[in-house]
Design a protein around this motif. Structure first.
Motif, short mmCIF file in Angstrom:
data_model
loop_
_atom_site.label_atom_id
_atom_site.label_comp_id
_atom_site.label_asym_id
_atom_site.label_seq_id
_atom_site.Cartn_x
_atom_site.Cartn_y
_atom_site.Cartn_z
N ARG A 76 0.83 -1.21 0.00
CA ARG A 76 0.00 0.00 0.00
C ARG A 76 0.87 1.26 0.00
O ARG A 76 0.64 2.17 -0.80
CB ARG A 76 -0.93 -0.01 1.21
CG ARG A 76 -1.79 1.23 1.34
CD ARG A 76 -2.70 1.11 2.55
NE ARG A 76 -3.81 0.20 2.30
CZ ARG A 76 -4.34 -0.61 3.20
NH1 ARG A 76 -3.82 -0.67 4.43
NH2 ARG A 76 -5.37 -1.38 2.90
N ALA A 77 1.87 1.31 0.88
CA ALA A 77 2.74 2.49 0.92
C ALA A 77 3.50 2.66 -0.39
O ALA A 77 3.62 3.77 -0.92
CB ALA A 77 3.71 2.37 2.09
N TYR A 78 4.00 1.56 -0.91
CA TYR A 78 4.75 1.56 -2.17
C TYR A 78 3.86 2.04 -3.31
O TYR A 78 4.24 2.91 -4.11
CB TYR A 78 5.24 0.13 -2.41
CG TYR A 78 5.82 -0.17 -3.76
CD1 TYR A 78 7.21 -0.20 -3.94
CD2 TYR A 78 5.00 -0.48 -4.85
CE1 TYR A 78 7.75 -0.51 -5.17
CE2 TYR A 78 5.55 -0.79 -6.08
CZ TYR A 78 6.92 -0.81 -6.24
OH TYR A 78 7.47 -1.11 -7.46
N HIS A 79 2.66 1.51 -3.39
CA HIS A 79 1.78 1.77 -4.53
C HIS A 79 1.23 3.19 -4.50
O HIS A 79 1.08 3.82 -5.56
CB HIS A 79 0.64 0.76 -4.54
CG HIS A 79 -0.26 0.91 -5.72
ND1 HIS A 79 0.18 0.68 -7.01
CD2 HIS A 79 -1.56 1.28 -5.82
CE1 HIS A 79 -0.81 0.89 -7.85
NE2 HIS A 79 -1.88 1.26 -7.16
N HIS A 103 1.26 6.26 -7.39
CA HIS A 103 0.17 7.13 -7.84
C HIS A 103 0.53 8.60 -7.70
O HIS A 103 0.19 9.42 -8.57
CB HIS A 103 -1.10 6.84 -7.03
CG HIS A 103 -1.94 5.76 -7.61
ND1 HIS A 103 -2.88 5.99 -8.59
CD2 HIS A 103 -1.98 4.42 -7.36
CE1 HIS A 103 -3.46 4.85 -8.92
NE2 HIS A 103 -2.94 3.88 -8.18
N ARG A 104 1.22 8.93 -6.65
CA ARG A 104 1.54 10.34 -6.41
C ARG A 104 2.57 10.87 -7.41
O ARG A 104 2.49 12.03 -7.81
CB ARG A 104 2.07 10.51 -4.98
CG ARG A 104 2.30 11.96 -4.59
CD ARG A 104 2.80 12.09 -3.18
NE ARG A 104 3.00 13.47 -2.81
CZ ARG A 104 3.59 13.88 -1.70
NH1 ARG A 104 4.04 12.98 -0.81
NH2 ARG A 104 3.75 15.16 -1.44
N PRO A 114 8.40 4.62 -7.81
CA PRO A 114 9.11 3.35 -7.60
C PRO A 114 8.91 2.36 -8.74
O PRO A 114 9.65 1.38 -8.84
CB PRO A 114 8.51 2.82 -6.29
CG PRO A 114 7.16 3.46 -6.20
CD PRO A 114 7.32 4.82 -6.81
N ASP A 115 7.93 2.60 -9.61
CA ASP A 115 7.67 1.71 -10.74
C ASP A 115 8.28 2.22 -12.05
O ASP A 115 8.06 1.62 -13.10
CB ASP A 115 6.16 1.55 -10.96
CG ASP A 115 5.53 0.64 -9.94
OD1 ASP A 115 6.27 -0.18 -9.37
OD2 ASP A 115 4.32 0.76 -9.70
N ASN A 158 6.88 -5.91 -6.37
CA ASN A 158 6.75 -5.05 -7.54
C ASN A 158 5.39 -4.41 -7.50
O ASN A 158 4.65 -4.54 -6.53
CB ASN A 158 7.00 -5.84 -8.84
CG ASN A 158 5.98 -6.93 -9.06
OD1 ASN A 158 4.87 -6.88 -8.54
ND2 ASN A 158 6.35 -7.92 -9.83
N ARG A 159 5.00 -3.69 -8.56
CA ARG A 159 3.80 -2.86 -8.50
C ARG A 159 2.53 -3.66 -8.37
O ARG A 159 1.49 -3.13 -8.02
CB ARG A 159 3.71 -1.98 -9.72
CG ARG A 159 3.40 -2.72 -11.01
CD ARG A 159 3.10 -1.73 -12.11
NE ARG A 159 2.24 -0.69 -11.63
CZ ARG A 159 0.92 -0.83 -11.55
NH1 ARG A 159 0.36 -1.97 -11.89
NH2 ARG A 159 0.19 0.16 -11.10
#
Length: 355
Positions: free
Chosen positions: A115-118, A122-123, A131-132, A199-200
């Motif tokens: 959740r934090a990564y994803h 989006h931001r 990160p992706d 990963n994403r």
């Protein structure tokens, strides 16, 4: 860089339309979760029965089963992604339980780390902080390079590399748990991104070197949940139709799931004209027929432009969001591909042609 510009729903939809689009059902997300597992059971069980009937029938059915099961494994990852946005169920505890145990753990993911990564993705979509970004920055690429990637996926090399990394982190976390070791570095200097190599899509990925013991412990718990789910699948398999359903599940996880995951990643952002000031350029929507929805695009994941525009819309409402956008004349502003084959042609054109 600054965060990407967000869409303004009140400038696009009526109040009634937006309320309907963002309504989170108490049953739809749970039904989709059950549907994913039922499809896995149906395909793996049916293939096992064909093996028992005649080895040639089983041999012919197995490649098809691997593709279909790999698609449902992606589907479970998609539903964990829904839970990361709080869209799988309106009750937070139910949402998080389903996202952690019923979907994410099946492919070795941790809902909370993801959740934090994803949300960072989006931001800062396609910005340097995304990160992706590495998943799309390498494209377009040559057909030979794409072919090598697919071969690595279908021969299990990608799976072994990713799981090897994740299990190595988990081993360090287990050692820290058993020894009672605690982090000594200041929290600001810890590499929290290394805690759970995702990963994403929430599937295990290659992570940075672990310097955060608490993150390593989280990965240990993630791997523990993953192994427990695999054990449950194995026991159910043995109690019903023998070892074959489990072997098909595991083989798909190591091969077709990896390839399907890669194609899905590529389709969403590679070779898009992303700009921070234009929310309609952040992602690609790809039209999908029934076969694609069974494999590459389960649970409406192909509506990725709509998802980035309005990440509070549950996946089952994305087709309606797409319809409304087209009806209101926003189609020309969006990146829409007619098929996944079209996307692959776009991202594999010769790099020299871009000069």
């Amino acid at each position: 860089m600054p965060a990407v510009k967000a869409a303004k729903p009140n400038e696009i939809f009526t109040r009634e339309e937006w309320a309907a689009l963002t309504r989170v059902s108490r049953w739809h997300g749970l039904w989709l979760t059950l549907h994913g597992w039922l499809m896995v059971a149906l395909v793996t069980g049916g293939t096992a029965l064909l093996w028992q009937w005649h080895w040639l029938a089983g041999l012919i059915a197995t490649p098809v089963a691997l593709v279909l099961v790999g698609g449902r494994q992606l589907g479970l990852s998609i539903l964990m992604h829904e839970a990361a946005h709080g869209l799988l169920h309106p009750r937070r505890k139910t949402n998080n339980f389903a996202g952690q145990w019923l979907t994410g753990s099946a492919t070795g993911s941790d809902l909370h780390s993801y959740r934090a990564y994803h949300l960072t993705h989006h931001r800062f979509t396609q910005q340097s902080e995304d990160p992706d970004l590495g998943l799309s920055a390498a494209f377009p690429t040559s057909k030979a390079s794409m072919r090598r990637k697919v071969i690595r996926d279908l021969t299990g090399q990608t799976f072994l590399k990713q799981r090897g990394n994740q299990f190595a982190v988990a081993w360090k976390g287990l050692q820290a748990m058993l020894s009672g070791a605690q982090d000594t570095a200041p929290s600001a200097k810890r590499d929290h991104s290394a805690g759970t190599p995702l990963n994403r899509n929430g599937a295990a990925g290659v992570a940075a070197p672990v310097v955060d013991l608490e993150g390593a412990k989280r990965t240990t718990r993630t791997v523990g949940r993953f192994l427990l789910i695999q054990l449950i699948v194995l026991l159910v398999s043995l109690a019903t139709l023998g070892i074959w359903p489990f072997l098909i599940w595991l083989a798909a996880l190591a091969t077709t799931f990896q390839m399907i995951l890669r194609i899905r990643n590529i389709a969403e952002h590679a070779c898009t004209t992303t700009g921070g000031d234009d929310p309609f350029s952040h992602a690609r929507t790809t039209k999908a027929n029934m076969l694609m929805r069974m494999t590459l695009a389960p649970y409406w994941v192909n509506y990725h432009s709509e998802h980035h525009l309005f990440m509070g819309v549950p996946c089952y409402n994305l087709p309606e969001a797409h319809r409304l956008l087209l009806a209101k004349g926003y189609g020309p502003k969006m990146t829409i591909a007619n098929s996944y084959a079209e996307v692959l042609r776009t991202v594999t054109r010769p790099v020299a042609a871009e000069a």
